[in-house]
Scaffold this motif. Sequence first.
Motif, PDB file in Angstrom:
ATOM      1  N   LEU A 168       0.701  -1.356  -0.257  1.00  0.00           N
ATOM      2  CA  LEU A 168      -0.226  -0.179   0.183  1.00  0.00           C
ATOM      3  C   LEU A 168       0.995   1.278   0.337  1.00  0.00           C
ATOM      4  CD1 LEU A 168      -3.130  -0.872   2.202  1.00  0.00           C
ATOM      5  CD2 LEU A 168      -3.446  -0.274  -0.024  1.00  0.00           C
ATOM      6  N   ILE A 169       1.437   1.988   0.761  1.00  0.00           N
ATOM      7  CA  ILE A 169       3.094   2.412   0.640  1.00  0.00           C
ATOM      8  C   ILE A 169       3.150   2.869  -0.179  1.00  0.00           C
ATOM      9  CG2 ILE A 169       4.453   3.289   2.242  1.00  0.00           C
ATOM     10  CD1 ILE A 169       3.800   1.981   4.451  1.00  0.00           C
ATOM     11  N   LEU A 170       3.905   1.832  -1.427  1.00  0.00           N
ATOM     12  CA  LEU A 170       4.359   1.860  -2.530  1.00  0.00           C
ATOM     13  C   LEU A 170       3.848   2.222  -3.668  1.00  0.00           C
ATOM     14  CD1 LEU A 170       6.627  -1.453  -2.827  1.00  0.00           C
ATOM     15  CD2 LEU A 170       7.834   1.143  -2.182  1.00  0.00           C
ATOM     16  N   ASN A 171       2.701   1.629  -3.048  1.00  0.00           N
ATOM     17  CA  ASN A 171       1.820   2.544  -4.412  1.00  0.00           C
ATOM     18  C   ASN A 171       1.204   3.248  -4.289  1.00  0.00           C
ATOM     19  OD1 ASN A 171       1.697  -0.297  -6.817  1.00  0.00           O
ATOM     20  ND2 ASN A 171       1.766  -1.020  -4.790  1.00  0.00           N
ATOM     21  N   ILE A 172       0.981   4.346  -2.791  1.00  0.00           N
ATOM     22  CA  ILE A 172       0.446   5.549  -2.478  1.00  0.00           C
ATOM     23  C   ILE A 172       1.383   6.411  -2.935  1.00  0.00           C
ATOM     24  CG2 ILE A 172      -0.436   6.701  -0.548  1.00  0.00           C
ATOM     25  CD1 ILE A 172      -1.944   4.536   0.144  1.00  0.00           C
ATOM     26  N   LEU A 173       2.385   5.614  -2.430  1.00  0.00           N
ATOM     27  CA  LEU A 173       3.620   6.677  -2.718  1.00  0.00           C
ATOM     28  C   LEU A 173       4.164   7.067  -4.162  1.00  0.00           C
ATOM     29  CD1 LEU A 173       6.492   5.878  -0.384  1.00  0.00           C
ATOM     30  CD2 LEU A 173       4.802   8.188  -1.164  1.00  0.00           C
ATOM     31  N   ILE A 191      11.147   6.670  -9.164  1.00  0.00           N
ATOM     32  CA  ILE A 191      11.723   5.757  -8.628  1.00  0.00           C
ATOM     33  C   ILE A 191      11.205   4.816  -7.716  1.00  0.00           C
ATOM     34  CG2 ILE A 191      13.205   6.514  -6.844  1.00  0.00           C
ATOM     35  CD1 ILE A 191      14.244   9.092  -7.708  1.00  0.00           C
ATOM     36  N   VAL A 192       9.744   5.516  -7.416  1.00  0.00           N
ATOM     37  CA  VAL A 192       8.822   4.135  -6.550  1.00  0.00           C
ATOM     38  C   VAL A 192       8.303   3.249  -7.577  1.00  0.00           C
ATOM     39  CG1 VAL A 192       6.819   4.261  -5.664  1.00  0.00           C
ATOM     40  CG2 VAL A 192       8.375   6.614  -5.576  1.00  0.00           C
ATOM     41  N   ASP A 193       8.242   3.190  -8.878  1.00  0.00           N
ATOM     42  CA  ASP A 193       7.880   1.800  -9.639  1.00  0.00           C
ATOM     43  C   ASP A 193       9.221   1.647  -9.611  1.00  0.00           C
ATOM     44  OD1 ASP A 193       6.174   1.012 -11.565  1.00  0.00           O
ATOM     45  OD2 ASP A 193       6.861   2.307 -12.852  1.00  0.00           O
ATOM     46  N   PHE A 194      10.864   1.917  -9.601  1.00  0.00           N
ATOM     47  CA  PHE A 194      11.649   1.201 -10.221  1.00  0.00           C
ATOM     48  C   PHE A 194      11.672   0.284  -8.818  1.00  0.00           C
ATOM     49  CE2 PHE A 194      15.402   0.019  -9.365  1.00  0.00           C
ATOM     50  CZ  PHE A 194      16.254  -0.651 -10.249  1.00  0.00           C
ATOM     51  N   ILE A 195      11.396   0.922  -7.318  1.00  0.00           N
ATOM     52  CA  ILE A 195      11.529  -0.277  -6.535  1.00  0.00           C
ATOM     53  C   ILE A 195      10.044  -1.480  -5.997  1.00  0.00           C
ATOM     54  CG2 ILE A 195      10.936   0.127  -4.102  1.00  0.00           C
ATOM     55  CD1 ILE A 195      12.329   3.014  -4.133  1.00  0.00           C
ATOM     56  N   ILE A 196       9.381  -0.801  -6.949  1.00  0.00           N
ATOM     57  CA  ILE A 196       7.857  -1.831  -7.023  1.00  0.00           C
ATOM     58  C   ILE A 196       8.211  -2.458  -7.677  1.00  0.00           C
ATOM     59  CG2 ILE A 196       6.177  -2.149  -7.940  1.00  0.00           C
ATOM     60  CD1 ILE A 196       5.125   0.646  -6.939  1.00  0.00           C
ATOM     61  N   VAL A 197       9.205  -2.369  -8.688  1.00  0.00           N
ATOM     62  CA  VAL A 197       9.155  -3.906  -9.788  1.00  0.00           C
ATOM     63  C   VAL A 197      10.431  -4.299  -9.571  1.00  0.00           C
ATOM     64  CG1 VAL A 197      10.695  -4.084 -12.086  1.00  0.00           C
ATOM     65  CG2 VAL A 197       8.499  -2.612 -11.610  1.00  0.00           C
ATOM     66  N   SER A 198      11.474  -3.843  -8.669  1.00  0.00           N
ATOM     67  CA  SER A 198      12.450  -4.911  -8.184  1.00  0.00           C
ATOM     68  C   SER A 198      12.125  -5.541  -6.858  1.00  0.00           C
ATOM     69  CB  SER A 198      13.215  -3.385  -7.193  1.00  0.00           C
ATOM     70  OG  SER A 198      14.394  -3.043  -8.423  1.00  0.00           O
ATOM     71  N   TRP A 199      10.940  -5.105  -6.247  1.00  0.00           N
ATOM     72  CA  TRP A 199      10.563  -5.842  -5.058  1.00  0.00           C
ATOM     73  C   TRP A 199       9.667  -6.959  -5.663  1.00  0.00           C
ATOM     74  CZ3 TRP A 199      10.152  -7.536  -0.315  1.00  0.00           C
ATOM     75  CH2 TRP A 199       9.604  -7.942   0.447  1.00  0.00           C
ATOM     76  N   LEU A 200       8.957  -6.752  -6.344  1.00  0.00           N
ATOM     77  CA  LEU A 200       8.646  -7.695  -7.020  1.00  0.00           C
ATOM     78  C   LEU A 200       9.461  -8.972  -7.902  1.00  0.00           C
ATOM     79  CD1 LEU A 200       5.037  -6.760  -9.743  1.00  0.00           C
ATOM     80  CD2 LEU A 200       5.359  -7.187  -7.515  1.00  0.00           C
ATOM     81  N   PHE A 201      10.347  -8.405  -8.411  1.00  0.00           N
ATOM     82  CA  PHE A 201      10.943  -9.235  -8.851  1.00  0.00           C
ATOM     83  C   PHE A 201      11.728 -10.278  -8.222  1.00  0.00           C
ATOM     84  CE2 PHE A 201      16.184 -10.357 -10.156  1.00  0.00           C
ATOM     85  CZ  PHE A 201      15.485 -11.168 -10.794  1.00  0.00           C
TER      86      PHE A 201
END
Length: 337
Positions: A168-173, A191-201
């Motif tokens: 929730l925090i990552l996507n709200i940001l 940058i946040v999108d890259f963090i989300i992609v890295s987390w999914l990976f």
Amino acid sequence: MVFRQESSTSGGFVSQDPTTPSQWTEATTVNETDEWSNSTCVTTLVPESVNLIIAPVGLTGNAVVLWLLGFQIHTNAISIYILNLAVADFLFLSCLIISTMMDVITAFPSSPAILNKVTIIFYTVGLSILSAISTERCLSVLWPIWYHCHRPRHMSAVICALLWALSLILNILQLCFLFLDRLSVLQWWKIVDFIIVSWLFILLMILCVSSLALLVRMFCSSRRMPLTRLYVTVLITVLVFLICGLPFGISWFLVSWFTIDTYYSCYLHPVTVVLCCVNSCTNPIIYFFIGSFRQQRQQRTLKLILQRALQDSPAVGDYRDSNPHRTLEILDSRMLA
């Protein structure tokens, strides 16, 4: 739910012949664009219609799982994970139905971007919880003494809460930065999108490694572990996700980060959405199929079937007690162990 990209003039919609009159060029551009939009409309409405047929089935199945695990069955470590996975699937399918109905009603795939972002939240939560389930099962097989003696009692609830909060925090940001970037030059949402992609990976790697280790320990080790219904349920759920759910994540990454052709974003991406819808709908079917396998007809209640699917005992399917209430007591005691 379709991610669209704007077509530039260099994409072939505008004639480059300098001898062509400007009004003819504009008319040709409008006609070709209208033809492309109409063909895209008709083509994308096919997977949208499939989603409207499949998603209500998944909503019903996940609602039954939520009702049984929330009010009928005593909670344990694995049932908390399954409960949260059912919540994520239920919300994912709900958002998918809303966006699909908007696309069908307006006859053009243009559902709001915020709704697509919210859908990604529940996809991320589902992958996170599935990775947690596979990892915990792997730990219970590789280090059984630690798992049964030193595992914190409320670890499942804490992990699920952290995974929900992180997603929730990552996507709200990302949504906040996406809105603020319209007023500035900086693009912090990337940058946040890259963090989300890295987390999914990272989650995908954890899921694959833990599932592979579980398979090796179950079938290829010299000291093989007994195959229980719970392990079968987890392995089949992971396999279905890799086949049906993973393509949606890959497609979302490609459409969001790279400039790809219109054919992929408007024709192939809706297919991955349908596959992800199938993945969320299949999980309850897996639970009830595994739980009802080799079970007597007089004992086939939904509560008992779901309990058997989540049963971590080698003596599966051998309950011959003619009293269903006695069978439920035995299963409850093993579920609470």
